[in-house]
Scaffold this motif. Structure first.
Motif, PDB file in Angstrom:
ATOM      1  N   ASP A  39       0.872  -1.168   0.000  1.00 11.61           N
ATOM      2  CA  ASP A  39       0.000   0.000   0.000  1.00 11.61           C
ATOM      3  C   ASP A  39       0.906   1.215   0.000  1.00 11.61           C
ATOM      4  O   ASP A  39       1.911   1.243   0.720  1.00 11.61           O
ATOM      5  CB  ASP A  39      -0.882  -0.014   1.248  1.00 11.61           C
ATOM      6  CG  ASP A  39      -1.855   1.156   1.279  1.00 11.61           C
ATOM      7  OD1 ASP A  39      -2.132   1.743   0.211  1.00 11.61           O
ATOM      8  OD2 ASP A  39      -2.346   1.475   2.376  1.00 11.61           O
ATOM      9  N   GLY A  40       0.594   2.186  -0.820  1.00  4.65           N
ATOM     10  CA  GLY A  40       1.432   3.367  -0.875  1.00  4.65           C
ATOM     11  C   GLY A  40       0.880   4.405  -1.813  1.00  4.65           C
ATOM     12  O   GLY A  40      -0.287   4.352  -2.207  1.00  4.65           O
ATOM     13  N   GLU A  41       1.723   5.334  -2.172  1.00  3.20           N
ATOM     14  CA  GLU A  41       1.354   6.450  -3.032  1.00  3.20           C
ATOM     15  C   GLU A  41       2.357   6.594  -4.168  1.00  3.20           C
ATOM     16  O   GLU A  41       3.555   6.445  -3.960  1.00  3.20           O
ATOM     17  CB  GLU A  41       1.354   7.764  -2.245  1.00  3.20           C
ATOM     18  CG  GLU A  41       0.342   7.844  -1.135  1.00  3.20           C
ATOM     19  CD  GLU A  41      -1.082   8.024  -1.631  1.00  3.20           C
ATOM     20  OE1 GLU A  41      -1.274   8.570  -2.745  1.00  3.20           O
ATOM     21  OE2 GLU A  41      -2.006   7.623  -0.905  1.00  3.20           O
ATOM     22  N   LEU A  42       1.845   6.893  -5.352  1.00  6.34           N
ATOM     23  CA  LEU A  42       2.703   7.256  -6.479  1.00  6.34           C
ATOM     24  C   LEU A  42       2.935   8.758  -6.430  1.00  6.34           C
ATOM     25  O   LEU A  42       1.998   9.526  -6.170  1.00  6.34           O
ATOM     26  CB  LEU A  42       2.031   6.903  -7.804  1.00  6.34           C
ATOM     27  CG  LEU A  42       1.971   5.435  -8.164  1.00  6.34           C
ATOM     28  CD1 LEU A  42       1.036   5.218  -9.335  1.00  6.34           C
ATOM     29  CD2 LEU A  42       3.351   4.913  -8.486  1.00  6.34           C
ATOM     30  N   VAL A  43       4.173   9.164  -6.679  1.00  8.54           N
ATOM     31  CA  VAL A  43       4.504  10.591  -6.738  1.00  8.54           C
ATOM     32  C   VAL A  43       5.399  10.851  -7.932  1.00  8.54           C
ATOM     33  O   VAL A  43       6.126   9.961  -8.394  1.00  8.54           O
ATOM     34  CB  VAL A  43       5.191  11.091  -5.445  1.00  8.54           C
ATOM     35  CG1 VAL A  43       4.255  10.980  -4.251  1.00  8.54           C
ATOM     36  CG2 VAL A  43       6.489  10.370  -5.186  1.00  8.54           C
ATOM     37  N   VAL A  44       5.347  12.053  -8.441  1.00  7.30           N
ATOM     38  CA  VAL A  44       6.239  12.517  -9.502  1.00  7.30           C
ATOM     39  C   VAL A  44       6.866  13.820  -9.014  1.00  7.30           C
ATOM     40  O   VAL A  44       6.167  14.716  -8.531  1.00  7.30           O
ATOM     41  CB  VAL A  44       5.472  12.761 -10.826  1.00  7.30           C
ATOM     42  CG1 VAL A  44       6.377  13.413 -11.872  1.00  7.30           C
ATOM     43  CG2 VAL A  44       4.902  11.455 -11.363  1.00  7.30           C
ATOM     44  N   TRP A  45       8.187  13.896  -9.117  1.00  9.79           N
ATOM     45  CA  TRP A  45       8.920  15.099  -8.730  1.00  9.79           C
ATOM     46  C   TRP A  45       9.217  15.928  -9.970  1.00  9.79           C
ATOM     47  O   TRP A  45       9.535  15.387 -11.030  1.00  9.79           O
ATOM     48  CB  TRP A  45      10.248  14.733  -8.082  1.00  9.79           C
ATOM     49  CG  TRP A  45      10.121  14.154  -6.728  1.00  9.79           C
ATOM     50  CD1 TRP A  45      10.034  12.831  -6.409  1.00  9.79           C
ATOM     51  CD2 TRP A  45      10.042  14.863  -5.499  1.00  9.79           C
ATOM     52  NE1 TRP A  45       9.906  12.680  -5.057  1.00  9.79           N
ATOM     53  CE2 TRP A  45       9.907  13.912  -4.473  1.00  9.79           C
ATOM     54  CE3 TRP A  45      10.056  16.216  -5.173  1.00  9.79           C
ATOM     55  CZ2 TRP A  45       9.806  14.280  -3.136  1.00  9.79           C
ATOM     56  CZ3 TRP A  45       9.956  16.576  -3.836  1.00  9.79           C
ATOM     57  CH2 TRP A  45       9.835  15.614  -2.841  1.00  9.79           C
ATOM     58  N   PHE A  77       7.357   5.262  -6.037  1.00 11.81           N
ATOM     59  CA  PHE A  77       6.349   4.662  -5.179  1.00 11.81           C
ATOM     60  C   PHE A  77       6.785   4.811  -3.732  1.00 11.81           C
ATOM     61  O   PHE A  77       7.852   4.332  -3.346  1.00 11.81           O
ATOM     62  CB  PHE A  77       6.156   3.179  -5.525  1.00 11.81           C
ATOM     63  CG  PHE A  77       4.952   2.578  -4.883  1.00 11.81           C
ATOM     64  CD1 PHE A  77       3.708   2.691  -5.479  1.00 11.81           C
ATOM     65  CD2 PHE A  77       5.048   1.908  -3.681  1.00 11.81           C
ATOM     66  CE1 PHE A  77       2.580   2.148  -4.887  1.00 11.81           C
ATOM     67  CE2 PHE A  77       3.937   1.356  -3.085  1.00 11.81           C
ATOM     68  CZ  PHE A  77       2.698   1.476  -3.684  1.00 11.81           C
ATOM     69  N   VAL A  78       5.977   5.496  -2.944  1.00  9.07           N
ATOM     70  CA  VAL A  78       6.241   5.676  -1.522  1.00  9.07           C
ATOM     71  C   VAL A  78       5.444   4.603  -0.781  1.00  9.07           C
ATOM     72  O   VAL A  78       4.216   4.606  -0.813  1.00  9.07           O
ATOM     73  CB  VAL A  78       5.812   7.079  -1.049  1.00  9.07           C
ATOM     74  CG1 VAL A  78       6.064   7.249   0.442  1.00  9.07           C
ATOM     75  CG2 VAL A  78       6.533   8.152  -1.848  1.00  9.07           C
ATOM     76  N   THR A  79       6.131   3.673  -0.149  1.00  6.68           N
ATOM     77  CA  THR A  79       5.484   2.535   0.514  1.00  6.68           C
ATOM     78  C   THR A  79       5.031   2.913   1.922  1.00  6.68           C
ATOM     79  O   THR A  79       5.792   3.465   2.694  1.00  6.68           O
ATOM     80  CB  THR A  79       6.470   1.355   0.592  1.00  6.68           C
ATOM     81  OG1 THR A  79       6.878   1.015  -0.733  1.00  6.68           O
ATOM     82  CG2 THR A  79       5.828   0.149   1.246  1.00  6.68           C
ATOM     83  N   LEU A  80       3.774   2.550   2.196  1.00 11.06           N
ATOM     84  CA  LEU A  80       3.211   2.788   3.530  1.00 11.06           C
ATOM     85  C   LEU A  80       3.028   1.493   4.309  1.00 11.06           C
ATOM     86  O   LEU A  80       3.124   1.490   5.521  1.00 11.06           O
ATOM     87  CB  LEU A  80       1.861   3.501   3.400  1.00 11.06           C
ATOM     88  CG  LEU A  80       1.897   4.839   2.651  1.00 11.06           C
ATOM     89  CD1 LEU A  80       0.493   5.368   2.457  1.00 11.06           C
ATOM     90  CD2 LEU A  80       2.780   5.837   3.362  1.00 11.06           C
ATOM     91  N   ASP A  81       2.765   0.390   3.604  1.00 12.74           N
ATOM     92  CA  ASP A  81       2.539  -0.889   4.262  1.00 12.74           C
ATOM     93  C   ASP A  81       2.899  -2.023   3.302  1.00 12.74           C
ATOM     94  O   ASP A  81       2.628  -1.922   2.111  1.00 12.74           O
ATOM     95  CB  ASP A  81       1.081  -1.010   4.693  1.00 12.74           C
ATOM     96  CG  ASP A  81       0.833  -2.166   5.631  1.00 12.74           C
ATOM     97  OD1 ASP A  81       1.785  -2.647   6.287  1.00 12.74           O
ATOM     98  OD2 ASP A  81      -0.327  -2.599   5.721  1.00 12.74           O
ATOM     99  N   VAL A  82       3.494  -3.091   3.811  1.00 11.03           N
ATOM    100  CA  VAL A  82       3.885  -4.248   3.003  1.00 11.03           C
ATOM    101  C   VAL A  82       3.405  -5.511   3.697  1.00 11.03           C
ATOM    102  O   VAL A  82       3.484  -5.628   4.914  1.00 11.03           O
ATOM    103  CB  VAL A  82       5.427  -4.341   2.845  1.00 11.03           C
ATOM    104  CG1 VAL A  82       5.825  -5.554   2.031  1.00 11.03           C
ATOM    105  CG2 VAL A  82       5.987  -3.076   2.240  1.00 11.03           C
ATOM    106  N   GLY A  83       2.904  -6.475   2.903  1.00  9.34           N
ATOM    107  CA  GLY A  83       2.485  -7.740   3.483  1.00  9.34           C
ATOM    108  C   GLY A  83       2.170  -8.742   2.397  1.00  9.34           C
ATOM    109  O   GLY A  83       2.183  -8.416   1.205  1.00  9.34           O
ATOM    110  N   PRO A  84       1.880  -9.966   2.776  1.00  9.87           N
ATOM    111  CA  PRO A  84       1.538 -10.986   1.783  1.00  9.87           C
ATOM    112  C   PRO A  84       0.150 -10.712   1.197  1.00  9.87           C
ATOM    113  O   PRO A  84      -0.696 -10.114   1.852  1.00  9.87           O
ATOM    114  CB  PRO A  84       1.538 -12.293   2.580  1.00  9.87           C
ATOM    115  CG  PRO A  84       1.293 -11.859   3.996  1.00  9.87           C
ATOM    116  CD  PRO A  84       1.879 -10.502   4.125  1.00  9.87           C
TER     117      PRO A  84
END
Length: 85
Positions: A39-45, A77-84
Protein backbone atom coordinates in the motif's frame (compact mmCIF):
# COMPACT_ATOMS: atom_id res chain seq x y z
CA UNK A 1 0.64 -5.19 -6.05
CA UNK A 2 2.50 -8.34 -7.16
CA UNK A 3 0.87 -11.76 -7.17
CA UNK A 4 1.64 -14.85 -9.21
CA UNK A 5 3.90 -13.02 -11.69
CA UNK A 6 1.38 -10.23 -12.25
CA UNK A 7 1.73 -6.62 -11.11
CA UNK A 8 -1.41 -4.59 -10.52
CA UNK A 9 -1.39 -0.91 -9.61
CA UNK A 10 -4.80 0.37 -8.73
CA UNK A 11 -6.28 3.52 -7.25
CA UNK A 12 -8.32 3.72 -4.07
CA UNK A 13 -11.40 3.45 -6.26
CA UNK A 14 -10.10 0.35 -8.01
CA UNK A 15 -9.02 1.93 -11.31
CA UNK A 16 -6.25 -0.12 -12.96
CA UNK A 17 -3.25 2.21 -13.47
CA UNK A 18 -0.64 -0.45 -14.30
CA UNK A 19 -0.22 0.46 -17.99
CA UNK A 20 0.41 4.12 -17.15
CA UNK A 21 3.44 3.40 -14.95
CA UNK A 22 5.69 0.83 -16.70
CA UNK A 23 8.71 1.77 -14.59
CA UNK A 24 6.87 0.92 -11.37
CA UNK A 25 5.67 -2.39 -12.82
CA UNK A 26 9.22 -3.28 -13.92
CA UNK A 27 10.65 -2.39 -10.50
CA UNK A 28 8.05 -4.54 -8.74
CA UNK A 29 8.80 -7.52 -10.97
CA UNK A 30 12.54 -7.31 -10.37
CA UNK A 31 12.61 -6.31 -6.70
CA UNK A 32 9.65 -7.95 -4.93
CA UNK A 33 8.97 -11.55 -4.04
CA UNK A 34 5.81 -13.10 -5.51
CA UNK A 35 2.55 -12.59 -3.64
CA UNK A 36 3.59 -9.28 -2.10
CA UNK A 37 1.00 -6.62 -1.40
CA UNK A 38 2.07 -3.01 -0.97
CA UNK A 39 0.00 0.00 0.00
CA UNK A 40 1.43 3.37 -0.88
CA UNK A 41 1.35 6.45 -3.03
CA UNK A 42 2.70 7.26 -6.48
CA UNK A 43 4.50 10.59 -6.74
CA UNK A 44 6.24 12.52 -9.50
CA UNK A 45 8.92 15.10 -8.73
CA UNK A 46 9.55 18.14 -10.88
CA UNK A 47 12.08 20.84 -9.98
CA UNK A 48 12.38 19.79 -6.33
CA UNK A 49 8.65 19.59 -5.66
CA UNK A 50 5.84 17.07 -5.99
CA UNK A 51 4.04 17.55 -9.30
CA UNK A 52 0.51 16.22 -8.91
CA UNK A 53 -0.45 17.57 -12.35
CA UNK A 54 2.31 15.44 -13.97
CA UNK A 55 0.99 12.39 -12.12
CA UNK A 56 -2.49 13.09 -13.48
CA UNK A 57 -1.11 13.52 -17.01
CA UNK A 58 0.64 10.16 -16.72
CA UNK A 59 -2.65 8.41 -15.91
CA UNK A 60 -3.98 9.01 -19.43
CA UNK A 61 -0.97 7.46 -21.20
CA UNK A 62 -0.51 3.85 -22.28
CA UNK A 63 2.02 1.91 -24.37
CA UNK A 64 4.73 3.98 -26.05
CA UNK A 65 3.28 7.22 -24.66
CA UNK A 66 3.53 5.83 -21.11
CA UNK A 67 7.13 4.75 -21.71
CA UNK A 68 8.01 8.23 -23.00
CA UNK A 69 6.28 9.86 -20.02
CA UNK A 70 8.26 7.58 -17.69
CA UNK A 71 11.44 9.07 -19.16
CA UNK A 72 10.21 12.68 -18.87
CA UNK A 73 8.43 12.46 -15.50
CA UNK A 74 9.44 9.24 -13.71
CA UNK A 75 7.12 8.10 -10.95
CA UNK A 76 8.24 6.93 -7.54
CA UNK A 77 6.35 4.66 -5.18
CA UNK A 78 6.24 5.68 -1.52
CA UNK A 79 5.48 2.53 0.51
CA UNK A 80 3.21 2.79 3.53
CA UNK A 81 2.54 -0.89 4.26
CA UNK A 82 3.89 -4.25 3.00
CA UNK A 83 2.49 -7.74 3.48
CA UNK A 84 1.54 -10.99 1.78
CA UNK A 85 -1.34 -11.00 -0.69
Amino acid sequence: MYAGGRVLLHSRRGTDMTASFPEIRAAALTQLPADTGIDGELVVWERDRLAFERLQQRLARRGAAAAQAAQEWPAHFVTLDVGPV
